[in-house]
Design an enzyme around this catalytic site. Structure first.
Site, PDB file in Angstrom:
ATOM      1  CE  LYS A 162      29.922 -29.523  -3.389  1.00  0.00           C
ATOM      2  NZ  LYS A 162      30.287 -30.781  -3.197  1.00  0.00           N
ATOM      3  CE1 TYR A 214      26.887 -28.289  -1.459  1.00  0.00           C
ATOM      4  CE2 TYR A 214      26.223 -26.500  -3.022  1.00  0.00           C
ATOM      5  CZ  TYR A 214      26.719 -28.028  -2.952  1.00  0.00           C
ATOM      6  OH  TYR A 214      26.957 -28.901  -4.153  1.00  0.00           O
ATOM      7  CB  SER A 249      28.642 -26.844  -7.100  1.00  0.00           C
ATOM      8  OG  SER A 249      27.612 -25.957  -7.512  1.00  0.00           O
TER       9      SER A 249
HETATM   10  P1  NAD Z   1      23.389 -36.944  -2.427  1.00  0.00           P
HETATM   11  O1  NAD Z   1      23.010 -36.497  -1.257  1.00  0.00           O
HETATM   12  O2  NAD Z   1      22.432 -37.845  -3.107  1.00  0.00           O
HETATM   13  O3  NAD Z   1      24.800 -37.792  -2.386  1.00  0.00           O
HETATM   14  C1  NAD Z   1      25.925 -37.641  -1.584  1.00  0.00           C
HETATM   15  C2  NAD Z   1      26.358 -38.994  -1.007  1.00  0.00           C
HETATM   16  O4  NAD Z   1      27.115 -38.575   0.285  1.00  0.00           O
HETATM   17  C3  NAD Z   1      25.006 -39.528  -0.079  1.00  0.00           C
HETATM   18  O5  NAD Z   1      25.004 -40.759  -0.338  1.00  0.00           O
HETATM   19  C4  NAD Z   1      25.389 -39.397   1.377  1.00  0.00           C
HETATM   20  O6  NAD Z   1      25.065 -40.453   2.327  1.00  0.00           O
HETATM   21  C5  NAD Z   1      26.975 -39.246   1.268  1.00  0.00           C
HETATM   22  N1  NAD Z   1      27.499 -38.596   2.356  1.00  0.00           N
HETATM   23  C6  NAD Z   1      27.461 -37.403   3.027  1.00  0.00           C
HETATM   24  N2  NAD Z   1      28.358 -37.317   3.784  1.00  0.00           N
HETATM   25  C7  NAD Z   1      29.002 -38.282   4.217  1.00  0.00           C
HETATM   26  C8  NAD Z   1      30.143 -38.761   5.118  1.00  0.00           C
HETATM   27  N3  NAD Z   1      30.642 -38.093   5.907  1.00  0.00           N
HETATM   28  N4  NAD Z   1      30.417 -40.345   5.122  1.00  0.00           N
HETATM   29  C9  NAD Z   1      29.959 -40.940   3.978  1.00  0.00           C
HETATM   30  N5  NAD Z   1      29.039 -40.477   3.312  1.00  0.00           N
HETATM   31  C10 NAD Z   1      28.519 -39.553   3.061  1.00  0.00           C
HETATM   32  O7  NAD Z   1      23.974 -35.814  -3.325  1.00  0.00           O
HETATM   33  P2  NAD Z   1      24.071 -35.786  -4.911  1.00  0.00           P
HETATM   34  O8  NAD Z   1      23.040 -35.000  -5.552  1.00  0.00           O
HETATM   35  O9  NAD Z   1      24.355 -37.264  -5.374  1.00  0.00           O
HETATM   36  O10 NAD Z   1      25.417 -34.915  -4.816  1.00  0.00           O
HETATM   37  C11 NAD Z   1      26.866 -35.589  -5.120  1.00  0.00           C
HETATM   38  C12 NAD Z   1      27.884 -34.505  -4.889  1.00  0.00           C
HETATM   39  O11 NAD Z   1      27.712 -33.507  -5.872  1.00  0.00           O
HETATM   40  C13 NAD Z   1      27.738 -33.660  -3.534  1.00  0.00           C
HETATM   41  O12 NAD Z   1      28.980 -33.367  -3.123  1.00  0.00           O
HETATM   42  C14 NAD Z   1      27.127 -32.399  -4.000  1.00  0.00           C
HETATM   43  O13 NAD Z   1      27.541 -31.256  -3.312  1.00  0.00           O
HETATM   44  C15 NAD Z   1      27.605 -32.144  -5.536  1.00  0.00           C
HETATM   45  N6  NAD Z   1      26.750 -31.499  -6.539  1.00  0.00           N
HETATM   46  C16 NAD Z   1      25.220 -31.926  -6.323  1.00  0.00           C
HETATM   47  C17 NAD Z   1      24.484 -30.903  -7.297  1.00  0.00           C
HETATM   48  C18 NAD Z   1      23.072 -31.400  -7.239  1.00  0.00           C
HETATM   49  O14 NAD Z   1      22.417 -30.627  -7.623  1.00  0.00           O
HETATM   50  N7  NAD Z   1      22.750 -32.540  -7.168  1.00  0.00           N
HETATM   51  C19 NAD Z   1      24.793 -29.979  -7.906  1.00  0.00           C
HETATM   52  C20 NAD Z   1      26.261 -29.589  -7.797  1.00  0.00           C
HETATM   53  C21 NAD Z   1      27.295 -30.391  -6.963  1.00  0.00           C
END
Ligand code: NAD
Ligand code: UDP
Length: 339
Positions: free
Chosen positions: A154, A150, A125
Site C-alpha cells: 500500500k 501487505y 489503508s
Molecule cells: P476483496 O478481496 O473483497 O476485493 C478485492 C477484489 O480484487 C476481489 O474481487 C479480487 O478478486 C480482486 N482482485 C485481486 N487481484 C486481482 C487481479 N490481479 N486481477 C483482477 N482482480 C483482482 O477486498 P476488499 O475488502 O473489497 O478490499 C478492496 C481494496 O481495499 C483492497 O485493495 C484492500 O487492500 C483495500 N483495503 C481493504 C480493507 C478491508 O478491511 N477490507 C482495509 C483497507 C484497505
C-alpha cells in the site's frame, strides 16, 4: 454522469461502491478475476439497483487483456480496489503480494496513460501510518514503517501514484485510507464473503454467531486501553462506499493529488464490538481471551475532518447499524455467495 471503472469491483468494498455509484446515476464497469470474489456479487448489485453493470473477467496484472476494457469503454475515472489483502498471508507469501498488488497498479496506470484516462482513486489503508505515528492519524503525517508486506504494498503504491502525478500534470490521484470496514448493505444481499478461516474480527464474530465456528479468540486483553483490548475505527461499508462517490465527484471536477482518511474518528474496542453484536442481534457470541496477535497496534483511529471539510463526507451509520447489518448478511447467506 460518468463511466467509472472499478478494478476489483466484485469484492466486498467494490460491490458496495458499485451500488452507491449506480444509485446516483453513474455507469459502472467492473474488471475482476474473482480470485477473492464471485460474479454472483455483481448480479446482486444489479438486483439491488435495477441497473446493469458491464463485467469483465480479467487478471488486471495482464496489461494487454486489460486494454480491451479501456478500448471498449470511454472511462472517466478508475477506482482501484484490486489487490490481495490478507496481512498474515502476505508475511508467508510476500512475492505473491508484491507481484499482484504492484502489477495491478502499473498495468492500470499504463492503460490509463495509453487511453488518456486522467483520474484514479486508490484503496489505501490506515496501515501506512505505521507504528510511529500517534493516534488519531492525520493525512499530513508521514507514511510510517509498515509491519508486513501487505502494508508495504500500500505504501509503495501510494508512492507510485504520487510520482506519476508529478510527471503528468493532468493526472489526478486520490488516495483513500480506509480504517476498518464492516457491515453490509441493508438489503442483506451483498456483504463480506471471506474464503476459509476469516482473519478479520467481524466475519469471525458473525461465523461464531451462525454456528460455523465454535469460539472467537480475543487477541489480548492487556493493552493500554480502557478495557485492555485493542481499539479500531470501524466504519460501515455503505458509509465507506458513499465516501467513494464523493471522491468521484471531487476528482471529476478538480485536478488534484489528495489523501483522505475514511473513518468515523471514533475508536471501539474488541469487547465493545462483541457486546454490541450480542445486544443488537440478541444472540450469543462465544469468546475467550487469548494471547496478543503479533503486529497488532493497541489503537488505530482516524482524524476524519479533512474528508468532511473537502469532500463534504462523514459517516452516518452507528456501531449498532454495523453489527445489525453484518448479522443480517451472515444469517441470510450462511455460506456467502455459494448458497
Ligand atoms: P476483496 O478481496 O473483497 O476485493 C478485492 C477484489 O480484487 C476481489 O474481487 C479480487 O478478486 C480482486 N482482485 C485481486 N487481484 C486481482 C487481479 N490481479 N486481477 C483482477 N482482480 C483482482 O477486498 P476488499 O475488502 O473489497 O478490499 C478492496 C481494496 O481495499 C483492497 O485493495 C484492500 O487492500 C483495500 N483495503 C481493504 C480493507 C478491508 O478491511 N477490507 C482495509 C483497507 C484497505
Ligand atoms: N481480533 C480478535 N480476534 C480475531 C480477529 C481479530 O481479537 O479473531 C482483533 C484484532 O486483534 C484487532 C481487531 O480485532 O485488535 C481488528 O482486527 P482485524 O484483523 O479485523 O483488523 P486490523 O487488525 O487489520 O485492524
Amino acid at each position: 454522469m460518468a463511466v467509472i471503472l472499478l478494478a476489483g469491483g466484485a469484492g466486498y468494498i467494490g460491490s458496495h461502491t458499485a451500488v452507491e455509484l449506480l444509485n446516483v446515476g453513474h455507469d459502472v464497469v467492473i474488471a475482476d478475476n474473482f480470485c477473492n470474489s464471485s460474479p454472483e456479487a455483481v448480479k446482486r448489485v444489479e438486483q439491488i439497483t435495477g441497473k446493469n453493470v458491464k463485467l469483465y473477467e480479467v487478471d488486471i496484472t495482464d496489461r494487454e487483456k486489460l486494454a480491451v476494457v479501456f478500448e471498449e469503454n470511454k472511462i472517466d475515472a478508475v477506482i482501484h480496489f484490486a489487490g490481495l489483502k490478507a496481512v498474515g498471508e502476505s508475511v508467508q507469501k510476500p512475492l505473491v503480494y508484491y507481484r499482484n498488488n504492484i502489477d495491478t497498479t502499473l498495468s492500470l496506470m499504463e492503460n490509463m496513460n495509453k487511453y488518456g484516462v486522467k483520474n484514479i482513486i486508490f484503496s489505501s489503508s490506515a496501515t501506512v501510518y505505521g507504528e510511529e505515528n500517534p493516534v488519531p492519524y492525520l493525512e499530513t503525517m508521514k507514511r510510517g514503517v509498515c509491519t508486513n508486506p501487505y502494508g508495504w504494498t500500500k505504501a509503495m503504491m501510494e508512492q507510485i501514484l504520487e510520482d506519476a502525478a508529478v510527471a503528468d500534470k493532468e493526472l489526478s490521484v486520490i488516495l483513500l485510507r480506509y480504517f476498518n470496514p464492516i457491515g453490509a448493505h441493508e438489503s442483506g444481499l451483498i456483504g463480506e464473503d471471506p474464503r476459509g478461516i476469516p482473519n478479520n474480527l467481524m466475519p469471525y464474530v458473525s461465523q461464531v454467531a451462525v454456528g460455523k465456528r465454535e469460539c472467537l479468540t480475543i487477541f489480548g486483553n492487556d493493552y493500554p486501553t480502557a478495557d485492555g483490548t485493542c481499539t479500531r475505527d470501524y466504519i460501515h461499508v455503505t458509509d465507506l462506499a458513499i465516501g467513494h462517490v464523493k471522491a468521484v465527484d471531487y476528482i471529476l471536477n478538480n485536478r488534484c493529488v489528495e489523501i483522505f482518511n475514511l473513518g468515523t474518528g471514533t475508536p471501539y474496542s474488541v469487547t465493545e464490538i462483541v457486546d454490541t453484536f450480542e445486544k443488537v442481534n440478541n444472540i450469543k457470541v462465544n469468546h475467550v481471551y487469548g494471547d496478543r496477535r503479533p503486529g497488532d497496534l493497541a489503537e488505530c483511529y482516524a482524524n476524519a475532518d479533512k474528508a468532511w471539510q473537502v469532500l463534504g463526507w462523514k459517516t452516518e451509520r452507528s456501531l449498532a447499524d454495523m453489527c445489525r447489518d453484518s448479522w443480517n448478511w451472515q444469517k441470510n447467506n450462511p455460506n456467502g455467495y455459494n448458497n
